[in-house]
Design an enzyme around this catalytic site. Sequence first.
Site, PDB file in Angstrom:
ATOM      1  N   ASP A   2       0.885  -1.097  -0.258  1.00 50.44           N
ATOM      2  CA  ASP A   2      -0.336   0.298   0.006  1.00 50.44           C
ATOM      3  C   ASP A   2       0.468   0.738   0.178  1.00 50.44           C
ATOM      4  O   ASP A   2       2.034   1.224   0.393  1.00 50.44           O
ATOM      5  CB  ASP A   2      -0.915  -0.369   1.415  1.00 50.44           C
ATOM      6  CG  ASP A   2      -2.169  -1.478   1.333  1.00 50.44           C
ATOM      7  OD1 ASP A   2      -2.530  -1.410  -0.287  1.00 50.44           O
ATOM      8  OD2 ASP A   2      -2.437  -1.536   1.931  1.00 50.44           O
TER       9      ASP A   2
ATOM     10  N   ASP B  45      -7.006  -1.527  -4.357  1.00 50.93           N
ATOM     11  CA  ASP B  45      -8.206  -0.771  -3.855  1.00 50.93           C
ATOM     12  C   ASP B  45      -9.127   0.164  -4.341  1.00 50.93           C
ATOM     13  O   ASP B  45     -10.255   0.601  -4.221  1.00 50.93           O
ATOM     14  CB  ASP B  45      -7.371  -0.437  -2.322  1.00 50.93           C
ATOM     15  CG  ASP B  45      -6.518  -1.313  -1.806  1.00 50.93           C
ATOM     16  OD1 ASP B  45      -7.290  -2.711  -1.652  1.00 50.93           O
ATOM     17  OD2 ASP B  45      -5.601  -1.070  -0.791  1.00 50.93           O
TER      18      ASP B  45
END
Length: 195
Positions: free
Chosen positions: A138, A171
């Site tokens: 991430d 995401d």
Amino acid sequence: MRYRKFFLLTLIIVIIDQAVKLLVHFNMTMGPAGEITLLGDWFKLHYILNKGMAFGMSFGSDYGKLFLTLFRLLAIGALAYLLTFLVKKNYSQALAWCIALIIGGAVGNLVDSIFYGQWLDNAPYSSVTPWFHGQVIDMIYLDLWEGNLPHWLPLIGGDKVALLPIFNLADVAIFIGVLTILIRQKSFINYQKVK
């Protein structure tokens, strides 16, 4: 042939997501030391590893990550089947685009889970095997809000809370696909009647 454009979108999302993740992995230092400010204090690049599901949640057992990865594989297969069904039945193209976005994001994160434990050596030390135990990379950090909740809220009043999501492009694709489906669900349901 009618499926090609939707699966092409899925492939493009996976390629861009993986390229960005690998650029971050090989060019950024993990944590606050490697943070790059993009817009003020609220939008940054911040390299972290997510060993679980959304927001770092994880299963408790040694094989929890393996079960999560297998579940993701089944969910992607079901979504791919749904996409081909929608296109075959000439159902809403907008819904098919949303499903393609979700599949692309899911596959992007699945690649991390299946391969990165071995390829990038990022599986947690307690993993039974590096395969299927990779941590998701991430990097998009939004510092939205940090403060205390109002005291009048039951059970959580006065608690300090931080809305500091860190996520990746996969995401984002999933979020856009799901949000669009939620916003336009009525038009998708009524599509067959209007057609």
